[in-house]
Scaffold this motif. Structure first.
Motif, PDB file in Angstrom:
ATOM      1  N   ALA A 175      24.683 -33.135  -2.680  1.00  0.00           N
ATOM      2  CA  ALA A 175      24.909 -31.974  -3.543  1.00  0.00           C
ATOM      3  C   ALA A 175      25.864 -30.970  -2.922  1.00  0.00           C
ATOM      4  O   ALA A 175      26.497 -30.189  -3.630  1.00  0.00           O
ATOM      5  CB  ALA A 175      23.575 -31.295  -3.876  1.00  0.00           C
ATOM      6  N   LYS A 176      25.974 -30.970  -1.606  1.00  0.00           N
ATOM      7  CA  LYS A 176      26.866 -30.033  -0.919  1.00  0.00           C
ATOM      8  C   LYS A 176      28.238 -30.643  -0.623  1.00  0.00           C
ATOM      9  O   LYS A 176      29.113 -29.956  -0.113  1.00  0.00           O
ATOM     10  CB  LYS A 176      26.226 -29.566   0.400  1.00  0.00           C
ATOM     11  N   ARG A 184      29.262 -25.995  -3.339  1.00  0.00           N
ATOM     12  CA  ARG A 184      28.819 -26.682  -4.554  1.00  0.00           C
ATOM     13  C   ARG A 184      27.404 -26.217  -4.917  1.00  0.00           C
ATOM     14  O   ARG A 184      27.213 -25.261  -5.632  1.00  0.00           O
ATOM     15  CB  ARG A 184      28.898 -28.195  -4.365  1.00  0.00           C
ATOM     16  N   SER A 185      26.363 -26.867  -4.353  1.00  0.00           N
ATOM     17  CA  SER A 185      24.996 -26.450  -4.668  1.00  0.00           C
ATOM     18  C   SER A 185      24.578 -25.214  -3.885  1.00  0.00           C
ATOM     19  O   SER A 185      23.724 -24.446  -4.321  1.00  0.00           O
ATOM     20  CB  SER A 185      24.018 -27.587  -4.375  1.00  0.00           C
ATOM     21  N   SER A 186      25.163 -25.029  -2.704  1.00  0.00           N
ATOM     22  CA  SER A 186      24.826 -23.852  -1.899  1.00  0.00           C
ATOM     23  C   SER A 186      25.686 -22.668  -2.318  1.00  0.00           C
ATOM     24  O   SER A 186      26.521 -22.770  -3.223  1.00  0.00           O
ATOM     25  CB  SER A 186      25.006 -24.158  -0.407  1.00  0.00           C
ATOM     26  N   PHE A 190      27.594 -22.824 -11.617  1.00  0.00           N
ATOM     27  CA  PHE A 190      26.281 -23.433 -11.814  1.00  0.00           C
ATOM     28  C   PHE A 190      25.522 -22.582 -12.819  1.00  0.00           C
ATOM     29  O   PHE A 190      25.017 -21.516 -12.497  1.00  0.00           O
ATOM     30  CB  PHE A 190      25.524 -23.494 -10.483  1.00  0.00           C
ATOM     31  N   ARG A 231      19.156 -24.396  -7.295  1.00  0.00           N
ATOM     32  CA  ARG A 231      20.326 -25.141  -6.830  1.00  0.00           C
ATOM     33  C   ARG A 231      20.312 -25.374  -5.319  1.00  0.00           C
ATOM     34  O   ARG A 231      20.795 -26.389  -4.834  1.00  0.00           O
ATOM     35  CB  ARG A 231      21.596 -24.383  -7.215  1.00  0.00           C
ATOM     36  N   LEU A 257      18.697 -28.614  -4.147  1.00  0.00           N
ATOM     37  CA  LEU A 257      19.169 -29.873  -4.705  1.00  0.00           C
ATOM     38  C   LEU A 257      19.784 -30.759  -3.628  1.00  0.00           C
ATOM     39  O   LEU A 257      20.648 -30.321  -2.869  1.00  0.00           O
ATOM     40  CB  LEU A 257      20.210 -29.613  -5.797  1.00  0.00           C
ATOM     41  N   LEU A 263      23.435 -33.872  -7.344  1.00  0.00           N
ATOM     42  CA  LEU A 263      23.787 -33.185  -8.583  1.00  0.00           C
ATOM     43  C   LEU A 263      23.835 -34.155  -9.768  1.00  0.00           C
ATOM     44  O   LEU A 263      24.221 -33.765 -10.864  1.00  0.00           O
ATOM     45  CB  LEU A 263      25.142 -32.488  -8.430  1.00  0.00           C
ATOM     46  N   ILE A 305      22.449 -33.242 -13.413  1.00  0.00           N
ATOM     47  CA  ILE A 305      22.140 -31.810 -13.471  1.00  0.00           C
ATOM     48  C   ILE A 305      23.064 -31.127 -14.479  1.00  0.00           C
ATOM     49  O   ILE A 305      24.299 -31.190 -14.346  1.00  0.00           O
ATOM     50  CB  ILE A 305      22.285 -31.158 -12.092  1.00  0.00           C
ATOM     51  N   PHE A 346      26.578 -27.683 -14.418  1.00  0.00           N
ATOM     52  CA  PHE A 346      27.334 -27.671 -13.166  1.00  0.00           C
ATOM     53  C   PHE A 346      28.800 -27.993 -13.437  1.00  0.00           C
ATOM     54  O   PHE A 346      29.119 -28.995 -14.074  1.00  0.00           O
ATOM     55  CB  PHE A 346      26.752 -28.688 -12.187  1.00  0.00           C
ATOM     56  N   ASP A 402      32.233 -28.406 -11.187  1.00  0.00           N
ATOM     57  CA  ASP A 402      32.658 -28.511  -9.793  1.00  0.00           C
ATOM     58  C   ASP A 402      33.968 -27.763  -9.539  1.00  0.00           C
ATOM     59  O   ASP A 402      34.736 -27.458 -10.462  1.00  0.00           O
ATOM     60  CB  ASP A 402      32.840 -29.982  -9.427  1.00  0.00           C
TER      61      ASP A 402
END
Length: 337
Positions: free
Chosen positions: A191-192, A281-283, A302, A309, A312, A315, A318, A321, A323
């Motif tokens: 996810a990152k 991304r997720s962070s 997001f 998030r 996660l 992704l 999900i 989201f 990118d």
């Protein structure tokens, strides 16, 4: 003043811990600062001049390792520490502070560490939104105002210039071309990690524009690096799993630009003060931004309040989201070169 610190376990967190070390030196001109660290970030302490002595504690993640912790305590029993600061929030991490005999033992309450800490801090996430603020606060009086992010001293890792020159010679990198380091890994999970095909397109553009492109990372990133090489269709310098952490520091110092996910290497790039593009991304940079005035931060959109998030791992599937695009990174590169 004789202080013992039990460090964080992650590379990026250890880099940010250097801000605490700097703040302590600002307060105590006679400071001796010793640090206990797990194996993964331990080598970074060799590049932090604020640290007097460093001790590796050979524990495994998630393991109690009672005897290992006792052995370190025995090694330090004659040091006569005035103060122990415990940066992690686990119960077991506070044992060495307790065993050190330091009369003052500071840390966030965490896992109910009433008997181990006598200077217990309450973590107010609204007053301390950034991780580095939380670290710095542990070195201040409980009533002191914690500095804003811009006022906190930034990490600054020292460089081995001979090692850096040796690597450039070994890689046959000649002056006159830009050096760009790609760091496609992130320990927490996919996810990152920005997709490998996106890194491949960026790598192709950079090589065709005349840059040397290095790929840095741990052995765990080797498959991703090989995928980037294959999909880019150009000659890259793949060093994943082929350098030590200290080598990576010196190579990044030589780079004209680093492009990475939110990762430990992102924080190292910040601490050698080079231009960097950090892809979140997720962070979120609202918690652990690169502490570098030269950083360009790109954040994925997001829009899904039903999902946490930060937790996660993937992704896939999900909703909400969007990118970071290749075009956004290309534009950021153009602003640097």
């Amino acid at each position: 003043m004789n202080i013992l610190i039990f460090s964080p376990s992650w590379i990026g967190d250890m880099v940010m811990a250097q801000s605490l070390f700097k703040v302590l030196h600002q307060q105590y001109s006679d400071l001796t600062l010793d640090v206990i660290a797990p194996p993964w970030p331990y080598d970074l302490l060799q590049r932090m001049p604020e640290v007097s002595s460093h001790y590796k504690i050979n524990v495994q993640r998630g393991k109690f390792s009672w005897q290992v912790r006792r052995d370190i305590a025995n090694q330090l029993q004659d040091k006569h520490y005035d103060w122990a600061i415990i940066m992690p929030v686990t119960w077991k991490s506070a044992l060495n502070g307790y065993w050190s005999g330091a009369p003052r033992r500071t840390g966030f309450l965490g896992e109910m560490r009433f008997g181990l800490l006598n200077d217990r801090r309450h973590l107010d996430i609204n007053k301390l939104p950034f991780m580095v603020q939380r670290y710095v606060s542990l070195g201040l009086d409980p009533t002191a105002e914690v500095p804003e992010l811009d006022a906190i001293p930034k990490p600054q890792l020292s460089i081995d210039s001979k090692n850096a020159a040796s690597w450039l010679q070994k890689l046959n990198i000649q002056p006159g071309k830009n050096i760009v380091a790609l760091m496609p890994g992130a320990e927490f999970g996919p996810a990152k990690r920005w997709p490998a095909e996106n890194y491949a397109q960026i790598a192709k553009d950079l090589v065709q524009a005349g840059s040397h492109v290095l790929i840095l990372g741990s052995p765990k990133d080797s498959n991703t690096a090989s995928e980037i090489e294959l999909k880019s269709g150009v000659q890259l310098i793949n060093l994943c799993g082929k350098t030590s952490l200290l080598d990576a520091i010196d190579l990044l110092y030589c780079a004209d630009l680093a492009i990475s996910n939110d990762s430990g290497l992102m924080h190292i790039a910040a601490a050698v003060n080079i231009p960097q593009i950090a892809i979140y991304r997720s962070s979120t940079p609202e918690f652990t931004p690169p502490l570098n005035d030269k950083a360009i931060i790109l954040q994925a959109d997001f829009n899904n309040p039903a999902v946490d998030r930060i937790k996660l791992k993937s992704l896939d599937g999900i909703a909400g989201f969007t990118d970071v695009s290749v075009a956004q990174v290309q534009s950021a590169i153009q602003s640097v070169f």
